[in-house]
Design a protein around this motif. Structure first.
Motif, mmCIF file in Angstrom:
data_model
loop_
_atom_site.group_PDB
_atom_site.id
_atom_site.type_symbol
_atom_site.label_atom_id
_atom_site.label_comp_id
_atom_site.label_asym_id
_atom_site.label_seq_id
_atom_site.Cartn_x
_atom_site.Cartn_y
_atom_site.Cartn_z
ATOM 1 N N THR A 12 0.814 -1.211 0.000
ATOM 2 C CA THR A 12 0.000 0.000 0.000
ATOM 3 C C THR A 12 0.845 1.258 0.000
ATOM 4 O O THR A 12 0.376 2.319 -0.367
ATOM 5 C CB THR A 12 -0.923 0.016 1.227
ATOM 6 O OG1 THR A 12 -0.126 -0.115 2.424
ATOM 7 C CG2 THR A 12 -1.913 -1.137 1.171
ATOM 8 N N ALA A 13 2.121 1.165 0.388
ATOM 9 C CA ALA A 13 2.949 2.358 0.504
ATOM 10 C C ALA A 13 3.606 2.732 -0.809
ATOM 11 O O ALA A 13 4.196 3.794 -0.924
ATOM 12 C CB ALA A 13 4.013 2.152 1.576
ATOM 13 N N MET A 14 3.548 1.868 -1.815
ATOM 14 C CA MET A 14 4.270 2.105 -3.050
ATOM 15 C C MET A 14 3.322 2.247 -4.236
ATOM 16 O O MET A 14 2.236 1.686 -4.243
ATOM 17 C CB MET A 14 5.253 0.968 -3.317
ATOM 18 C CG MET A 14 6.391 0.922 -2.313
ATOM 19 S SD MET A 14 7.558 -0.379 -2.720
ATOM 20 C CE MET A 14 8.773 -0.114 -1.439
ATOM 21 N N VAL A 15 3.783 2.989 -5.215
ATOM 22 C CA VAL A 15 3.002 3.208 -6.428
ATOM 23 C C VAL A 15 3.559 2.336 -7.542
ATOM 24 O O VAL A 15 4.737 2.417 -7.856
ATOM 25 C CB VAL A 15 3.034 4.683 -6.858
ATOM 26 C CG1 VAL A 15 2.254 4.880 -8.140
ATOM 27 C CG2 VAL A 15 2.483 5.564 -5.746
ATOM 28 N N GLU A 101 12.655 11.348 -6.483
ATOM 29 C CA GLU A 101 13.863 11.821 -5.811
ATOM 30 C C GLU A 101 14.325 10.921 -4.675
ATOM 31 O O GLU A 101 15.518 10.869 -4.381
ATOM 32 C CB GLU A 101 13.616 13.240 -5.280
ATOM 33 C CG GLU A 101 13.387 14.248 -6.412
ATOM 34 C CD GLU A 101 12.905 15.596 -5.904
ATOM 35 O OE1 GLU A 101 12.796 15.763 -4.666
ATOM 36 O OE2 GLU A 101 12.639 16.473 -6.742
ATOM 37 N N ASN A 102 13.395 10.196 -4.050
ATOM 38 C CA ASN A 102 13.779 9.402 -2.882
ATOM 39 C C ASN A 102 13.646 7.890 -3.065
ATOM 40 O O ASN A 102 14.209 7.128 -2.286
ATOM 41 C CB ASN A 102 12.933 9.813 -1.666
ATOM 42 C CG ASN A 102 13.170 11.256 -1.267
ATOM 43 O OD1 ASN A 102 14.275 11.775 -1.387
ATOM 44 N ND2 ASN A 102 12.124 11.919 -0.802
ATOM 45 N N LYS A 103 12.902 7.460 -4.102
ATOM 46 C CA LYS A 103 12.701 6.020 -4.283
ATOM 47 C C LYS A 103 13.194 5.509 -5.630
ATOM 48 O O LYS A 103 13.020 4.338 -5.948
ATOM 49 C CB LYS A 103 11.219 5.671 -4.114
ATOM 50 C CG LYS A 103 10.702 5.940 -2.707
ATOM 51 C CD LYS A 103 9.275 5.470 -2.559
ATOM 52 C CE LYS A 103 8.747 5.721 -1.157
ATOM 53 N NZ LYS A 103 7.340 5.271 -1.000
ATOM 54 N N GLY A 104 13.790 6.391 -6.425
ATOM 55 C CA GLY A 104 14.377 5.937 -7.687
ATOM 56 C C GLY A 104 13.376 5.543 -8.742
ATOM 57 O O GLY A 104 13.581 4.582 -9.480
ATOM 58 N N TYR A 111 13.703 0.682 -8.988
ATOM 59 C CA TYR A 111 12.460 1.207 -8.425
ATOM 60 C C TYR A 111 11.764 0.113 -7.625
ATOM 61 O O TYR A 111 11.432 -0.943 -8.137
ATOM 62 C CB TYR A 111 11.546 1.689 -9.559
ATOM 63 C CG TYR A 111 10.233 2.287 -9.093
ATOM 64 C CD1 TYR A 111 9.049 1.963 -9.725
ATOM 65 C CD2 TYR A 111 10.196 3.170 -8.020
ATOM 66 C CE1 TYR A 111 7.847 2.498 -9.318
ATOM 67 C CE2 TYR A 111 8.998 3.710 -7.604
ATOM 68 C CZ TYR A 111 7.829 3.380 -8.248
ATOM 69 O OH TYR A 111 6.656 3.916 -7.823
ATOM 70 N N GLN A 112 11.558 0.316 -6.354
ATOM 71 C CA GLN A 112 11.056 -0.703 -5.455
ATOM 72 C C GLN A 112 9.694 -1.278 -5.817
ATOM 73 O O GLN A 112 9.475 -2.461 -5.600
ATOM 74 C CB GLN A 112 11.033 -0.158 -4.018
ATOM 75 C CG GLN A 112 12.432 -0.011 -3.450
ATOM 76 C CD GLN A 112 12.397 0.513 -2.033
ATOM 77 O OE1 GLN A 112 11.490 1.244 -1.676
ATOM 78 N NE2 GLN A 112 13.389 0.154 -1.249
ATOM 79 N N PRO A 113 8.754 -0.474 -6.331
ATOM 80 C CA PRO A 113 7.462 -1.069 -6.665
ATOM 81 C C PRO A 113 7.547 -2.257 -7.603
ATOM 82 O O PRO A 113 6.665 -3.088 -7.619
ATOM 83 C CB PRO A 113 6.703 0.094 -7.308
ATOM 84 C CG PRO A 113 7.243 1.277 -6.606
ATOM 85 C CD PRO A 113 8.703 0.983 -6.432
ATOM 86 N N GLU A 114 8.613 -2.359 -8.424
ATOM 87 C CA GLU A 114 8.753 -3.520 -9.285
ATOM 88 C C GLU A 114 8.869 -4.785 -8.444
ATOM 89 O O GLU A 114 8.339 -5.831 -8.776
ATOM 90 C CB GLU A 114 9.969 -3.379 -10.186
ATOM 91 C CG GLU A 114 9.798 -2.333 -11.269
ATOM 92 C CD GLU A 114 10.904 -2.410 -12.290
ATOM 93 O OE1 GLU A 114 11.873 -3.135 -12.059
ATOM 94 O OE2 GLU A 114 10.780 -1.754 -13.316
ATOM 95 N N ASN A 115 9.623 -4.683 -7.328
ATOM 96 C CA ASN A 115 9.748 -5.835 -6.450
ATOM 97 C C ASN A 115 8.391 -6.203 -5.874
ATOM 98 O O ASN A 115 8.044 -7.371 -5.765
ATOM 99 C CB ASN A 115 10.736 -5.522 -5.309
ATOM 100 C CG ASN A 115 12.145 -5.286 -5.809
ATOM 101 O OD1 ASN A 115 12.549 -5.867 -6.806
ATOM 102 N ND2 ASN A 115 12.892 -4.437 -5.133
#
Length: 203
Positions: A12-15, A101-104, A111-115
């Protein structure tokens, strides 16, 4: 038991900006073009910088606005004539700036949402596998129920019928079995039953 709660929080925290790798890459190119314009860009500028088609750009206006990454304005001042419509302008939101700027967000695979997306895909695959197994078990149960209904119950009913016919054969014969020699009782009983066509007993 703590892991599911943590996983739910991460999701829920990631787009997530696209379901497939190709879709995510196009969304990044769109956002990169807007970012390179200082956080604001017209459609013509986005197309020139990103190389995306009109349909790709139109789709990303809708999807990225829905995800809260851009807001949309219109360039009314740039309209040259009465038959010309105003260009859309994409404006990065605070959420988009935070993600970039903060999550790449624009850094490809970093980019973390890919994970998170991969985790969701893996869970979906596991759910599909479990669903197939459940359906297979249900089919086996249905087959067993049909076998019991069509075969076992039928055989029990026929056996009961045969026993009933045997009882009738014994009761209606004038000569009691007790009067026969023990060695002759079985053959005599079979003969009596055969006369009443009780196949399951005489075979």
């Amino acid at each position: 038991m703590g892991r599911p709660k943590q996983f739910s929080y991460v999701i829920t925290a990631m787009v997530v900006i696209g379901r497939s790798k190709e879709s995510r890459e196009k969304s990044r190119r769109f956002l990169q073009a807007v970012y390179d314009g200082g956080g604001k860009a017209r459609t013509s500028e986005i197309r020139q910088r990103s190389g995306l088609s009109r349909s790709d750009i139109k789709y990303r206006y809708e999807s990225l606005e829905e995800k809260g990454l851009i807001s949309i304005a219109y360039d009314e001042e740039g309209v040259a004539g009465p038959n010309e419509s105003a260009q859309k302008i994409a404006i990065l939101t605070d959420l988009a700036c935070e993600e970039i700027e903060n999550k790449g967000l624009l850094q490809g695979g970093h980019y973390q949402p890919e994970n998170a997306t991969r985790d969701v895909d893996e869970l979906a695959a596991q759910v599909d596998t479990l669903t197939k197994r459940v359906r297979a078990q249900e089919e086996q149960i249905e087959q067993l129920q049909r076998y019991i209904t069509e075969t076992v119950y039928r055989n029990i009913s026929m056996l009961r019928w045969s026993i009933a016919r045997l009882e009738i054969a014994v009761e209606t014969d004038d000569r009691p079995l007790d009067s026969l020699d023990p060695s002759e009782r079985i053959s005599a009983l079979k003969q009596r039953v055969k006369e009443f066509e009780v196949d399951h007993v005489t075979k």
